[in-house]
Design a protein around this motif. Structure first.
Motif, PDB file in Angstrom:
ATOM      1  N   ARG A  49      35.591   8.492 -60.284  1.00 51.90           N
ATOM      2  CA  ARG A  49      35.805   6.751 -59.788  1.00 51.90           C
ATOM      3  C   ARG A  49      35.329   7.497 -58.114  1.00 51.90           C
ATOM      4  O   ARG A  49      34.744   7.052 -56.955  1.00 51.90           O
ATOM      5  N   GLU A  50      35.941   9.000 -57.922  1.00 52.49           N
ATOM      6  CA  GLU A  50      35.620   9.757 -56.478  1.00 52.49           C
ATOM      7  C   GLU A  50      33.941   9.238 -56.015  1.00 52.49           C
ATOM      8  O   GLU A  50      33.518   8.955 -54.797  1.00 52.49           O
TER       9      GLU A  50
ATOM     10  N   GLU B 112      31.221   7.667 -58.051  1.00 52.95           N
ATOM     11  CA  GLU B 112      30.825   6.471 -57.748  1.00 52.95           C
ATOM     12  C   GLU B 112      30.721   5.836 -56.631  1.00 52.95           C
ATOM     13  O   GLU B 112      29.902   4.950 -56.079  1.00 52.95           O
ATOM     14  N   ARG B 113      32.550   5.767 -56.441  1.00 53.57           N
ATOM     15  CA  ARG B 113      32.349   4.847 -54.730  1.00 53.57           C
ATOM     16  C   ARG B 113      31.379   5.671 -54.244  1.00 53.57           C
ATOM     17  O   ARG B 113      31.163   5.358 -52.518  1.00 53.57           O
ATOM     18  N   ALA B 114      31.653   7.195 -53.412  1.00 50.66           N
ATOM     19  CA  ALA B 114      30.765   7.504 -52.527  1.00 50.66           C
ATOM     20  C   ALA B 114      29.476   7.608 -52.575  1.00 50.66           C
ATOM     21  O   ALA B 114      28.822   6.712 -51.976  1.00 50.66           O
TER      22      ALA B 114
ATOM     23  N   ALA C  93      27.907   4.387 -54.666  1.00 53.31           N
ATOM     24  CA  ALA C  93      28.077   2.902 -53.511  1.00 53.31           C
ATOM     25  C   ALA C  93      27.921   3.620 -52.127  1.00 53.31           C
ATOM     26  O   ALA C  93      26.884   2.539 -51.444  1.00 53.31           O
ATOM     27  N   GLN C  94      29.055   3.550 -51.219  1.00 54.11           N
ATOM     28  CA  GLN C  94      28.421   3.815 -49.738  1.00 54.11           C
ATOM     29  C   GLN C  94      27.947   4.555 -49.423  1.00 54.11           C
ATOM     30  O   GLN C  94      27.620   4.537 -48.125  1.00 54.11           O
TER      31      GLN C  94
ATOM     32  N   PRO D 216      26.213   5.903 -62.239  1.00 52.10           N
ATOM     33  CA  PRO D 216      28.110   5.310 -61.741  1.00 52.10           C
ATOM     34  C   PRO D 216      27.440   4.803 -63.735  1.00 52.10           C
ATOM     35  O   PRO D 216      26.037   3.684 -63.803  1.00 52.10           O
TER      36      PRO D 216
ATOM     37  N   GLN E 173      32.676  12.950 -48.118  1.00 53.15           N
ATOM     38  CA  GLN E 173      33.325  12.032 -48.742  1.00 53.15           C
ATOM     39  C   GLN E 173      33.676  13.051 -50.570  1.00 53.15           C
ATOM     40  O   GLN E 173      34.611  12.659 -49.625  1.00 53.15           O
TER      41      GLN E 173
END
Length: 443
Positions: free
Chosen positions: A23-24, A26-28, A30-31, A80, A157
């Motif tokens: 989760r961490e 994939e979020r990083a 995307a950002q 992802p 991140q």
């Protein structure tokens, strides 16, 4: 959690760990605009003009995902929507033992492809996707059109996420503390039996079930005056004429997660033994203060206030506590920081960086402080105040205007003992921090 309970919970905890990391990451991604992340485990290199290699340890970002701290030449891909993919290098090499086979409890969370050489996964770098690659530039002379090496925004991140440990990581560090404390007990017995530094070191390794190459850092095993050398790196085989004091800073490694523990012992009763007991009390008060929201810089200054109190109580300095702190005198006796983050690196990442990535430099006069953040629940850190009699620093103090405020007879009495440091590994919590070391010490 006992060692048996840790073994039984291993698969469940590791599965949750991978879910959280996915989760961490994939979020990083995307950002920061990347389609995937590639993490290299590293490559072993010989010493200069030699064919002998130093002990190898995989890159920390790789070990953060995989319990393979000694795995070289392998590549992990996180994209992802897909199961993480691992190219696991197992060379056909009769000179060296092959790496262990993948174990089901961790391998089930990855698509694992065993390869005989790293060239077998180089094609992954050429895929036409926006890719971030974490690794040593020396290992990748040709990166490919779409791979960016160690992009700072993404690393920031990922580093920030690493400051909060998962239950898996905390369980590993708790188990590492149990193994370390077994070593510390054996080391204390070897010291009491009159052993040399080398004797004590070997007793530690045997009890901890480790060898020097698998330790998270080089054991500090110091007798007498050597206790004043903060990172004392030798282990003399000859026994000294007498045993006065003993400082051991030694940990353990469990699946790439570290323990970092220090204890100091006196050979018998007296002023130094009383100082060790007083330092232990100070250390425990500080460890109990590792609570969510507190400033670690403020806690570091509390440690200096505590050292000033000890200097006053034990007759080393005639100044008041506030006067000592104002003059900076305590830095002569405590020249290092209160502690640091702990994880897959002994001095783990982001200790001097705010959550938004801005630098948090240490305060003036305290350059050795490695952790300058405000504490958060889930941080794991060391708490290691000390008080030392270091000849070079004492010489500066003796030549300063503060010299008249020091009882040099007391200093000379304590000088042959070197110094004292007590260090525990603590999990930050809102009210009652979890002291992994004292848990292990209690059995």
């Amino acid at each position: 959690m006992t060692a048996k309970a840790f073994s039984n919970a291993r698969e469940r905890l590791f599965g949750r760990h991978i879910e959280a990391l996915t989760r961490e990451t994939e979020r990083a991604l995307a950002q920061t605009g990347f389609d995937r992340l590639l993490i290299h485990s590293g490559h072993s290199r010989p010493r200069f003009q030699d064919d002998n290699h130093p002990p190898f340890r995989a890159h920390p970002y790789f070990v953060h995902w995989l319990p393979l701290p000694q795995q070289a030449d392998s590549l992990l891909e996180i994209a992802p929507g897909a199961r993480p993919r691992l190219w696991l290098c197992s060379p056909d090499d009769y000179w060296h033992a092959a790496p262990p086979e993948p174990e089901g409890w961790w391998a089930e969370h990855f698509e694992v492809e065993s390869v005989a050489e790293p060239e077998a996964w180089l094609h992954a770098l050429a895929e036409r996707r926006a890719s971030a690659l974490i690794g040593d530039r020396a290992d990748f002379t040709t990166l490919g059109e779409h791979a960016e090496l160690d992009p700072p925004a993404l690393l920031q991140q990922l580093d920030e996420a690493r400051t909060l440990k998962t239950d898996w990581q905390i369980a590993c560090m708790a188990e590492a503390n149990r193994r370390a404390l077994a070593g510390h007990r054996a080391a204390a017995e070897a010291f009491a039996g009159g052993g040399s530094e080398l004797d004590i070191h070997l007793a530690y390794l045997a009890a901890a079930g480790a060898d020097s190459e698998s330790m998270p850092y080089n054991n500090i095993v110091a007798l007498n005056e050597h206790c004043a050398v903060l990172h004392y790196q030798r282990r003399e085989a000859a026994r000294p004429d007498g045993h006065r004091s003993f400082l051991i800073d030694a940990g353990a490694d469990v699946y790439g997660l570290a323990a970092d523990v220090t204890r100091t012992h006196a050979a018998g009763p007296g002023l130094f033994a009383d100082l060790v007991a007083a330092m232990d009390e100070l250390q425990q008060r500080l460890a109990a203060r590792m609570q969510t929201g507190r400033s670690y810089v403020d806690l570091h200054f509390e440690a200096h206030r505590g050292v000033a109190d000890l200097l006053h109580r034990f007759g080393v300095c005639r100044m008041t506590i506030d006067a000592m702190l104002e003059a900076g005198l305590t830095r002569t006796f405590l020249p290092h920081g209160l502690g640091h983050f702990l994880g897959v690196q002994v001095h783990d990442v982001a200790g001097r960086v705010a959550p938004d990535g801005c630098a948090l430099p240490p305060p003036k006069g305290h350059a050795a402080l490695r952790l300058t953040r405000r504490l958060e629940s889930g941080n794991v850190l060391t708490v290691e105040p000390g008080l030392y009699f270091i000849p070079s620093l004492l010489a500066e103090l003796r030549d300063s205007p503060l010299s008249a405020q020091v009882d040099w007879d007391v200093v000379d009495e304590l000088l042959p003992f070197g110094g004292v440091r007590i260090e525990d590994n603590v999990v930050v919590a809102p009210e009652t921090p979890r002291n992994l070391t004292r848990e292990a010490e209690a059995g």
